[in-house]
Design an enzyme around this catalytic site. Structure first.
Site, PDB file in Angstrom:
ATOM      1  N   ARG A  40       0.861  -1.182   0.000  1.00 20.30           N
ATOM      2  CA  ARG A  40       0.000   0.000   0.000  1.00 20.30           C
ATOM      3  C   ARG A  40       0.899   1.235   0.000  1.00 20.30           C
ATOM      4  NH1 ARG A  40      -2.371   2.888   4.983  1.00 20.30           N
ATOM      5  NH2 ARG A  40      -3.578   4.480   3.921  1.00 20.30           N
ATOM      6  N   GLU A  51      -6.718   8.468   6.939  1.00 23.13           N
ATOM      7  CA  GLU A  51      -6.865   9.122   8.241  1.00 23.13           C
ATOM      8  C   GLU A  51      -7.305  10.586   8.108  1.00 23.13           C
ATOM      9  OE1 GLU A  51      -3.256   8.481  10.490  1.00 23.13           O
ATOM     10  OE2 GLU A  51      -3.477   6.320  10.433  1.00 23.13           O
ATOM     11  N   ASN A 105      -6.939   1.732  10.549  1.00 20.58           N
ATOM     12  CA  ASN A 105      -5.569   1.920  11.026  1.00 20.58           C
ATOM     13  C   ASN A 105      -5.624   1.941  12.544  1.00 20.58           C
ATOM     14  OD1 ASN A 105      -5.199   2.364   8.331  1.00 20.58           O
ATOM     15  ND2 ASN A 105      -4.423   4.448   8.526  1.00 20.58           N
ATOM     16  N   TYR A 117      -3.344   1.805  16.294  1.00 18.21           N
ATOM     17  CA  TYR A 117      -2.078   1.805  17.047  1.00 18.21           C
ATOM     18  C   TYR A 117      -2.300   1.599  18.543  1.00 18.21           C
ATOM     19  CZ  TYR A 117       0.079   3.162  12.711  1.00 18.21           C
ATOM     20  OH  TYR A 117       0.520   3.144  11.414  1.00 18.21           O
TER      21      TYR A 117
HETATM   22  O1  IFM Z   1       3.399   7.522  10.050  1.00 22.63           O
HETATM   23  C1  IFM Z   1       2.031   7.574  10.309  1.00 22.63           C
HETATM   24  C2  IFM Z   1       1.243   7.408   9.028  1.00 22.63           C
HETATM   25  O2  IFM Z   1       1.594   8.351   8.076  1.00 22.63           O
HETATM   26  C3  IFM Z   1      -0.236   7.556   9.304  1.00 22.63           C
HETATM   27  N1  IFM Z   1      -0.657   6.711  10.396  1.00 22.63           N
HETATM   28  C4  IFM Z   1       0.129   6.704  11.594  1.00 22.63           C
HETATM   29  C5  IFM Z   1       1.594   6.497  11.264  1.00 22.63           C
HETATM   30  C6  IFM Z   1       2.426   6.496  12.556  1.00 22.63           C
HETATM   31  O3  IFM Z   1       2.285   7.703  13.235  1.00 22.63           O
END
Ligand code: IFM
Length: 476
Positions: free
Chosen positions: A81, A170, A299, A301
């Site tokens: 991607r 995002e 996405n 984290y």
């Molecule tokens: O590096 C970023 C990415 O560009 C978008 N999502 C989170 C990642 C980590 O912060």
């Protein structure tokens, strides 16, 4: 009985990929007709990024893409991607395309296909052409129309060879970090403008989806990638529950409301009344935004922990989105963010795979029948080569293992997750943090730009080739 660690297997068609974005890796910012984007301007503005770092060279992927694709193939990845730099394709953000810019992506796609790696294109990963920001940026409706034109150009150029399309990456970050807290480009701190930006990003997604479909084969899949927050209340106290609800609206409902359901939540309108009247939502906008999707990208984290703010308590914000005296959350001064307990990555983000499972199950309920992809997940650690030049990153292997197990558990619980893209293929420019945070599975020596796969790259490659997670302690 808990599953034995080494027997976690995925469905045969599961896609194992890695992700990057244009400004974070390409460099070559003045080549072949490319003009500045808001990230070129922002990163060259003193004080905006760590050490004044910028993406002028980044990891020079523009010139090294063949080697990078070869590396992915050697590792055994099935998908890649990447994003398109808008100002490489349309230097002024409008009008005819620059073929030299498009040719780079044509070559990249051909190289991937020749190696049996599925390309997934993201059209917008935060790098708005500066000329469009000069005309007002995302708070202006016109930017959404410009995006649709750009989507059509790229769809026409690559739609015959690329099946997976993502309109926006995002949009929360574009709207609220770009126009709210100002820690991202263009660095504006205007709460009302951040909500206007969110609406016009939604509109851009809807119009862009329609434009893509007008020029691409019907078999292609159109999605977008949301960094939907897993928002947890600090307690069951009604005030804390209300705080969690407000952040859920501002993080999630503001995007998935119109995109998946054709409406903004009533509670979002009510909560943001002090800041905006939403008069820029015109008749027909919600229908334009609410286009059927072929898939949804998530996405993930780390989760967020919130409570009602106590008037007598002040302290640093702990919402994990960089430091600014301005909040990215409009009309939410009554909400406090807390550090979630547990081990943390170099970003200070808590490692919590249960959040990924929770997120997947939420969207399984929110959008039944819609295939899901994890379009980003990964961690930054302080990786360094050892005396032999090898880079051991057992924490990242443990992170990936835990999160992939969470994905597998969600599939077992009925979720339709079709693939996973590790963030990121390579160490790269981590926005306002410059190059100090390393998210790559492949280490980059920034003085030579030499690439060295970390042990996590070999671990992940083995998972990709076998469809089964190797044990975490596997020495590769
Ligand atoms: O590096 C970023 C990415 O560009 C978008 N999502 C989170 C990642 C980590 O912060």
């Amino acid at each position: 009985m808990p599953e034995p660690v080494s027997s976690v297997s995925f469905p045969p068609a599961f896609l194992w990929g890695a992700a990057t974005s244009a400004y974070q890796i390409e460099g070559a910012v003045r080549e072949d007709g490319r003009t500045p984007s808001i990230w070129d301007t922002f990163s060259h503005t003193p004080g905006k990024t760590a050490g004044g770092e910028h993406g002028d060279i980044a990891v020079d992927h523009y010139h090294r893409y063949r080697d990078d694709v070869a590396l992915m193939a050697e590792l055994g990845l099935g998908a890649y991607r990447f994003s398109i730099s808008w100002s490489r394709v349309q230097p002024t953000g409008r009008g005819p395309a620059v073929q030299r810019g498009l040719d780079f992506y044509r070559r990249l796609v051909d190289e991937l296909l020749a190696k049996g790696i599925k390309p997934a294109v993201t059209l917008y990963h935060w790098d708005l052409p500066q000329e469009l920001e000069d005309a007002g940026g995302w708070p202006e409706r016109e930017t959404a129309y410009r995006f649709a034109e750009y989507a059509q150009i790229v769809g026409e150029a690559l739609g015959d060879r690329v099946e997976q399309w993502i309109t926006l990456n995002e949009p929360w970050c574009s709207a609220f970090l770009g126009y709210g807290s100002g820690v991202h480009a263009p660095g504006r701190t205007e709460p009302a403008a951040s909500l206007r930006a969110a609406h016009h990003l939604n509109l851009a997604h809807g119009l862009g989806t329609t434009a893509l479909r007008s020029v691409m084969p019907a078999r292609n899949s159109v999605a977008l990638s949301l960094n939907s927050s897993v928002v947890r209340p600090l307690s069951q106290d009604p005030a804390d529950l209300a705080a969690a609800r407000k952040i859920d609206d501002l993080a999630n409902g503001v995007f998935h409301g119109p995109i998946l359901h054709g409406l903004y939540p009533e509670s979002l309108y009510a909560a943001t009344e002090p800041v905006t009247d939403w008069s820029y939502v015109l008749d027909g906008d919600l229908a334009a935004i609410n286009q059927p999707l072929d898939a949804l990208g998530l996405n993930y984290y780390s989760p967020s922990l919130v409570s009602a703010a106590k008037p007598d308590v002040s302290g640093p914000r702990a919402d994990g989105h960089g430091s600014s005296e301005y909040s990215p959350w409009p009309a939410a001064d009554d909400v406090a963010f807390h550090q979630t307990p547990g081990e943390r990555t170099e970003m200070g983000w808590t490692v919590d795979p249960t959040g990924l499972h929770e997120l997947i199950m939420r969207y399984t309920r929110e959008a039944p029948g819609l295939p899901l992809y994890i379009t980003e997940n990964g961690a930054a650690y302080d990786d360094k080569p050892d005396a032999d030049g090898r880079v051991h990153d057992p924490e990242r292997i443990a992170y990936l293992h835990g999160h992939l197990r969470a994905v597998r558990r969600a599939i077992a619980d009925g979720a339709d997750v079709r693939g996973y893209y590790l963030w990121s293929l390579l160490d790269n420019f981590e926005w306002a943090y410059g190059y100090e945070k390393r998210f790559g599975a492949v280490y980059v020596d920034y003085s030579t730009l030499e690439r060295t796969p970390k042990s996590s790259a070999y671990w992940y490659g083995k998972a990709a080739r076998t469809g089964t997670l190797p044990a975490v302690e596997t020495e590769l």
